[in-house]
Design an enzyme around this catalytic site. Structure first.
Site, short mmCIF file in Angstrom:
data_model
loop_
_atom_site.label_atom_id
_atom_site.label_comp_id
_atom_site.label_asym_id
_atom_site.label_seq_id
_atom_site.Cartn_x
_atom_site.Cartn_y
_atom_site.Cartn_z
N ASP A 250 15.97 -26.58 39.45
CA ASP A 250 14.54 -26.34 39.71
C ASP A 250 14.30 -26.03 41.19
O ASP A 250 13.45 -25.20 41.53
CB ASP A 250 13.70 -27.54 39.26
CG ASP A 250 13.69 -27.68 37.73
OD1 ASP A 250 13.83 -26.66 37.04
OD2 ASP A 250 13.57 -28.82 37.25
N ALA A 280 18.85 -30.58 47.13
CA ALA A 280 18.31 -31.40 46.02
C ALA A 280 19.38 -32.32 45.43
O ALA A 280 19.05 -33.33 44.83
CB ALA A 280 17.72 -30.50 44.95
#
Ligand code: ADP
Length: 302
Positions: A250, A280
């Site tokens: 994402d 991330a």
């Protein structure tokens, strides 16, 4: 002022329990830690893009309940424009029940709730936001007819459409022809292209044959490839101390969308997205792990 990214997608509340092992059928086991987190690919990608400086509008649906209120509050804190977020009286906010075993193996049940109620008419009433965006982003956790209507509006207005085809499924050429950038991980590339067992490059070729203008396949710690009519490009992953891959995909999608909205060339956009994906992985969870602009710019610097 950032560039405009319009996201059509899902919003969930995740219930995450960690346990020693996954329970067997009919078995009750005692878990360890428990937490609830905001999630759904639509919400995650909207936050990813907003933290990198874009002005983001999120089209989606939640229930008129405490989970919906928590999502609205969390997303507003990331300055996401929620004027087209539908609040349903007759459907609960989507929830995901996630059990994670010690080795990282997991078991997930999602109840789509309000995500499943998004209709083409909801998208049409947000038409202005799609037409005015620099890029439209969607995934496949909301009904396909709503995604397709958004893609059609974007195509009419000349707004590029980035589809993250997750969860993966075969797609009609009619939809794929509206897709400027199809972004998938390796497994999803095989499912979308119908080329089980094939190399990512071969799957990407098939995705172009099916109608998309460009295919991006993310390869975890191997980085990502990009294929369009001009040929194949490859971006190596950034070396980081990866802790938890949740949210990497994402972060990549949100960052790639921001880069394109800002007019970066493909090579730079890929590098920017891989840097966001790598960052991330250095923190746990999805939304809490999504990086901010200065960190990504720092990692991208040659
Ligand atoms: P998904 O989470 O959708 O399966 P990937 O695992 O392919 O997606 O991750 C998306 C992107 O995040 C990759 O293209 C890569 O750039 C970055 N990434 C993922 N895992 C790592 C890792 N271990 N080290 C560095 N970068 C990573």
């Amino acid at each position: 002022m950032g560039s405009g990214v319009c996201v059509v997608g899902s919003l969930n509340v995740d219930y995450v329990v960690r346990a020693d092992a996954l329970p067997g059928r009919g078995e009750t086991i005692l878990g360890e830690s428990f937490r609830t987190c905001l999630g759904g690919k639509g919400a995650n990608q909207a936050v990813a893009a907003a933290r990198l400086g874009a002005q983001v509008t999120l089209l989606g649906a939640v229930g008129d309940d405490a989970h919906g209120a928590a999502l609205r509050e969390g997303l507003a804190a990331d300055r996401i424009d929620l004027r087209h977020l539908r609040i349903r009286k007759d459907a609960p906010t989507a929830v995901a029940f996630i059990t994670v075993a010690r080795g990282g193996e997991n078991m997930i049940v999602v109840s789509p709730g309000a995500n499943g109620t998004l209709r083409p008419a909801d998208v049409e009433s947000a038409e202005e936001s799609i037409r005015n965006a620099r890029i439209l982003v969607a995934q496949l956790e909301v009904p396909l007819d709503a995604v397709a209507r958004a893609a059609e509006i974007a195509a009419e207005a000349g707004v590029p459409f980035l589809l993250n085809a997750a969860p993966a499924r075969r797609l009609d050429s009619e939809l794929l022809e509206w897709v400027r950038f199809l972004v998938v991980n390796e497994e999803e590339a095989r499912a979308v292209s119908g080329r089980g067992g094939e190399r990512p490059g071969r799957c990407a070729e098939e995705i172009l044959d099916l109608g998309a203008s460009a295919a991006v396949v993310t390869l975890g710690a191997e980085g990502a490839i990009f294929l369009d009519a001009h040929g194949l490009r490859r971006q190596d992953a950034f070396r980081v101390d990866a802790l938890d891959a949740v949210g990497a995909g994402d972060a990549f999608v949100g960052a790639f969308a921001v880069a394109l909205a800002e007019g970066m060339k493909v090579d730079r956009a890929l590098r920017f997205a891989c840097a966001a994906g790598a960052l991330a992985t250095t923190k746990e969870g999805a939304i809490p792990s999504l990086p901010r602009r200065p960190e990504v710019d720092r990692l991208c610097r040659p």
